[in-house]
Design a protein around this motif. Structure first.
Motif, PDB file in Angstrom:
ATOM      1  N   GLY A  15      93.177  10.452 109.679  1.00 43.85           N
ATOM      2  CA  GLY A  15      92.820  10.676 111.075  1.00 43.85           C
ATOM      3  C   GLY A  15      91.528  11.471 111.100  1.00 43.85           C
ATOM      4  N   ASP A  16      91.514  12.601 111.778  1.00 39.89           N
ATOM      5  CA  ASP A  16      90.337  13.464 111.820  1.00 39.89           C
ATOM      6  C   ASP A  16      90.422  14.613 110.821  1.00 39.89           C
ATOM      7  OD1 ASP A  16      89.113  11.979 113.782  1.00 39.89           O
ATOM      8  OD2 ASP A  16      90.001  13.136 115.411  1.00 39.89           O
ATOM      9  N   LYS A  17      91.470  14.668 110.017  1.00 38.26           N
ATOM     10  CA  LYS A  17      91.677  15.773 109.090  1.00 38.26           C
ATOM     11  C   LYS A  17      91.064  15.444 107.726  1.00 38.26           C
ATOM     12  CE  LYS A  17      95.335  18.282 106.691  1.00 38.26           C
ATOM     13  NZ  LYS A  17      96.752  18.285 106.362  1.00 38.26           N
ATOM     14  N   LEU A  18      90.111  16.266 107.291  1.00 33.00           N
ATOM     15  CA  LEU A  18      89.490  16.109 105.982  1.00 33.00           C
ATOM     16  C   LEU A  18      90.491  16.531 104.918  1.00 33.00           C
ATOM     17  CD1 LEU A  18      86.971  15.636 104.178  1.00 33.00           C
ATOM     18  CD2 LEU A  18      86.411  18.034 104.536  1.00 33.00           C
ATOM     19  N   ILE A  19      90.794  15.611 103.975  1.00 31.04           N
ATOM     20  CA  ILE A  19      91.765  15.951 102.941  1.00 31.04           C
ATOM     21  C   ILE A  19      91.143  15.972 101.548  1.00 31.04           C
ATOM     22  CG2 ILE A  19      93.773  15.190 104.225  1.00 31.04           C
ATOM     23  CD1 ILE A  19      93.729  12.592 102.654  1.00 31.04           C
ATOM     24  N   TYR A  20      89.908  15.473 101.404  1.00 26.25           N
ATOM     25  CA  TYR A  20      89.238  15.493 100.102  1.00 26.25           C
ATOM     26  C   TYR A  20      87.745  15.399 100.322  1.00 26.25           C
ATOM     27  CZ  TYR A  20      87.568  13.919  95.532  1.00 26.25           C
ATOM     28  OH  TYR A  20      86.884  13.803  94.368  1.00 26.25           O
ATOM     29  N   SER A  21      86.963  16.193  99.595  1.00 24.64           N
ATOM     30  CA  SER A  21      85.518  16.124  99.677  1.00 24.64           C
ATOM     31  C   SER A  21      84.930  16.314  98.293  1.00 24.64           C
ATOM     32  CB  SER A  21      84.987  17.209 100.614  1.00 24.64           C
ATOM     33  OG  SER A  21      83.577  17.140 100.683  1.00 24.64           O
ATOM     34  N   GLU A  22      84.014  15.437  97.945  1.00 21.87           N
ATOM     35  CA  GLU A  22      83.315  15.549  96.662  1.00 21.87           C
ATOM     36  C   GLU A  22      81.826  15.535  96.956  1.00 21.87           C
ATOM     37  OE1 GLU A  22      84.051  13.504  92.582  1.00 21.87           O
ATOM     38  OE2 GLU A  22      82.877  12.146  93.829  1.00 21.87           O
ATOM     39  N   LYS A  23      81.109  16.559  96.490  1.00 22.76           N
ATOM     40  CA  LYS A  23      79.681  16.653  96.694  1.00 22.76           C
ATOM     41  C   LYS A  23      79.038  17.125  95.412  1.00 22.76           C
ATOM     42  CE  LYS A  23      76.125  18.793  99.487  1.00 22.76           C
ATOM     43  NZ  LYS A  23      75.789  19.725 100.521  1.00 22.76           N
ATOM     44  N   ASP A  24      77.958  16.465  95.018  1.00 19.55           N
ATOM     45  CA  ASP A  24      77.202  16.844  93.834  1.00 19.55           C
ATOM     46  C   ASP A  24      75.830  17.302  94.294  1.00 19.55           C
ATOM     47  OD1 ASP A  24      75.792  17.128  91.511  1.00 19.55           O
ATOM     48  OD2 ASP A  24      76.334  15.190  90.688  1.00 19.55           O
ATOM     49  N   ASP A  25      75.599  18.612  94.327  1.00 17.48           N
ATOM     50  CA  ASP A  25      74.333  19.160  94.817  1.00 17.48           C
ATOM     51  C   ASP A  25      73.176  18.928  93.858  1.00 17.48           C
ATOM     52  OD1 ASP A  25      76.052  21.956  96.251  1.00 17.48           O
ATOM     53  OD2 ASP A  25      75.348  20.129  97.223  1.00 17.48           O
ATOM     54  N   SER A  26      73.435  18.469  92.628  1.00 18.07           N
ATOM     55  CA  SER A  26      72.352  18.263  91.673  1.00 18.07           C
ATOM     56  C   SER A  26      71.531  17.010  92.007  1.00 18.07           C
ATOM     57  CB  SER A  26      72.897  18.152  90.242  1.00 18.07           C
ATOM     58  OG  SER A  26      73.693  16.987  90.118  1.00 18.07           O
ATOM     59  N   ARG A  27      72.104  16.105  92.797  1.00 22.97           N
ATOM     60  CA  ARG A  27      71.373  14.894  93.200  1.00 22.97           C
ATOM     61  C   ARG A  27      70.826  15.106  94.594  1.00 22.97           C
ATOM     62  NH1 ARG A  27      75.806  10.532  92.520  1.00 22.97           N
ATOM     63  NH2 ARG A  27      77.168  12.320  92.714  1.00 22.97           N
ATOM     64  N   GLN A  28      69.601  14.663  94.808  1.00 28.41           N
ATOM     65  CA  GLN A  28      68.978  14.824  96.109  1.00 28.41           C
ATOM     66  C   GLN A  28      68.484  13.474  96.590  1.00 28.41           C
ATOM     67  OE1 GLN A  28      65.907  17.733  95.902  1.00 28.41           O
ATOM     68  NE2 GLN A  28      67.213  19.277  95.012  1.00 28.41           N
ATOM     69  N   LEU A  29      68.360  13.352  97.920  1.00 32.42           N
ATOM     70  CA  LEU A  29      67.802  12.138  98.510  1.00 32.42           C
ATOM     71  C   LEU A  29      66.349  12.014  98.174  1.00 32.42           C
ATOM     72  CD1 LEU A  29      69.440  12.208 102.027  1.00 32.42           C
ATOM     73  CD2 LEU A  29      70.001  10.729 100.152  1.00 32.42           C
ATOM     74  N   PHE A  38      67.568  -1.262  94.801  1.00 28.50           N
ATOM     75  CA  PHE A  38      67.658   0.038  94.157  1.00 28.50           C
ATOM     76  C   PHE A  38      69.129   0.365  93.885  1.00 28.50           C
ATOM     77  CE2 PHE A  38      63.995   0.165  97.041  1.00 28.50           C
ATOM     78  CZ  PHE A  38      62.984   0.323  96.108  1.00 28.50           C
ATOM     79  N   GLU A  39      69.387   1.034  92.773  1.00 26.40           N
ATOM     80  CA  GLU A  39      70.757   1.451  92.477  1.00 26.40           C
ATOM     81  C   GLU A  39      71.189   2.479  93.516  1.00 26.40           C
ATOM     82  OE1 GLU A  39      73.052   3.990  89.071  1.00 26.40           O
ATOM     83  OE2 GLU A  39      71.426   2.694  88.447  1.00 26.40           O
ATOM     84  N   GLN A  40      72.358   2.274  94.070  1.00 23.86           N
ATOM     85  CA  GLN A  40      72.860   3.188  95.081  1.00 23.86           C
ATOM     86  C   GLN A  40      74.172   3.783  94.608  1.00 23.86           C
ATOM     87  OE1 GLN A  40      73.014   1.512  98.964  1.00 23.86           O
ATOM     88  NE2 GLN A  40      70.980   0.672  98.831  1.00 23.86           N
ATOM     89  N   GLU A  41      74.175   5.082  94.456  1.00 26.08           N
ATOM     90  CA  GLU A  41      75.367   5.802  94.028  1.00 26.08           C
ATOM     91  C   GLU A  41      75.692   6.835  95.105  1.00 26.08           C
ATOM     92  OE1 GLU A  41      76.472   8.888  90.435  1.00 26.08           O
ATOM     93  OE2 GLU A  41      74.988   7.347  90.080  1.00 26.08           O
ATOM     94  N   ALA A  42      76.929   6.926  95.463  1.00 22.20           N
ATOM     95  CA  ALA A  42      77.319   7.862  96.514  1.00 22.20           C
ATOM     96  C   ALA A  42      76.969   9.291  96.111  1.00 22.20           C
ATOM     97  CB  ALA A  42      78.810   7.760  96.802  1.00 22.20           C
ATOM     98  N   ILE A  43      76.372  10.038  97.041  1.00 19.26           N
ATOM     99  CA  ILE A  43      76.070  11.445  96.772  1.00 19.26           C
ATOM    100  C   ILE A  43      77.112  12.358  97.405  1.00 19.26           C
ATOM    101  CG2 ILE A  43      73.618  11.094  96.453  1.00 19.26           C
ATOM    102  CD1 ILE A  43      73.161  12.148  99.266  1.00 19.26           C
ATOM    103  N   ARG A  44      77.944  11.794  98.258  1.00 19.33           N
ATOM    104  CA  ARG A  44      79.035  12.570  98.842  1.00 19.33           C
ATOM    105  C   ARG A  44      80.114  11.615  99.321  1.00 19.33           C
ATOM    106  NH1 ARG A  44      78.704  17.816 102.547  1.00 19.33           N
ATOM    107  NH2 ARG A  44      80.908  18.087 102.882  1.00 19.33           N
ATOM    108  N   THR A  45      81.341  11.955  99.074  1.00 16.97           N
ATOM    109  CA  THR A  45      82.472  11.148  99.521  1.00 16.97           C
ATOM    110  C   THR A  45      83.504  12.064 100.152  1.00 16.97           C
ATOM    111  OG1 THR A  45      82.129   9.556  97.735  1.00 16.97           O
ATOM    112  CG2 THR A  45      84.275   9.535  98.791  1.00 16.97           C
ATOM    113  N   GLU A  46      83.979  11.664 101.305  1.00 16.60           N
ATOM    114  CA  GLU A  46      85.022  12.419 101.993  1.00 16.60           C
ATOM    115  C   GLU A  46      86.124  11.463 102.397  1.00 16.60           C
ATOM    116  OE1 GLU A  46      82.172  15.826 103.972  1.00 16.60           O
ATOM    117  OE2 GLU A  46      83.036  14.300 105.267  1.00 16.60           O
ATOM    118  N   ILE A  47      87.369  11.892 102.242  1.00 15.77           N
ATOM    119  CA  ILE A  47      88.523  11.083 102.626  1.00 15.77           C
ATOM    120  C   ILE A  47      89.252  11.805 103.750  1.00 15.77           C
ATOM    121  CG2 ILE A  47      90.685  10.045 101.858  1.00 15.77           C
ATOM    122  CD1 ILE A  47      89.541   9.943  99.036  1.00 15.77           C
ATOM    123  N   TYR A  48      89.573  11.048 104.798  1.00 19.30           N
ATOM    124  CA  TYR A  48      90.196  11.606 105.984  1.00 19.30           C
ATOM    125  C   TYR A  48      91.531  10.936 106.271  1.00 19.30           C
ATOM    126  CZ  TYR A  48      85.654  13.606 107.187  1.00 19.30           C
ATOM    127  OH  TYR A  48      84.489  14.303 107.172  1.00 19.30           O
TER     128      TYR A  48
END
Length: 76
Positions: free
Chosen positions: A62-76, A50-60
């Protein structure tokens, strides 16, 4: 030039196939044991056909979140 140590967490919608060997009186009882999480799978494998496309990506950093991308239009 500075060097940055980062890590990326990505959430993918993915299917996994679990394999079970279950001793039970009936198939229905065996299915219920799986549904009730009363048995562990013998093996598990991701299903990549099955085609797998990331639905959320976060870049850290250390433990500090510095970037987050989320597309709520796609669901599992």
């Amino acid at each position: 030039m500075p060097i940055f140590k980062l890590h990326v967490d990505s959430l993918y919608p993915a299917w996994y196939r679990d394999y079970y060997t279950i001793e039970a009186e009936t198939e229905e009882e065996a299915v219920q044991l799986i549904k009730d999480y009363e048995v562990e799978p013998d093996d598990s494998e991701p299903l990549f056909e099955f085609e797998q496309e990331a639905i959320r990506t976060e870049i850290y950093n250390g433990d500090k979140l510095i970037y987050s991308e989320k597309d709520d239009s796609r669901q599992l």
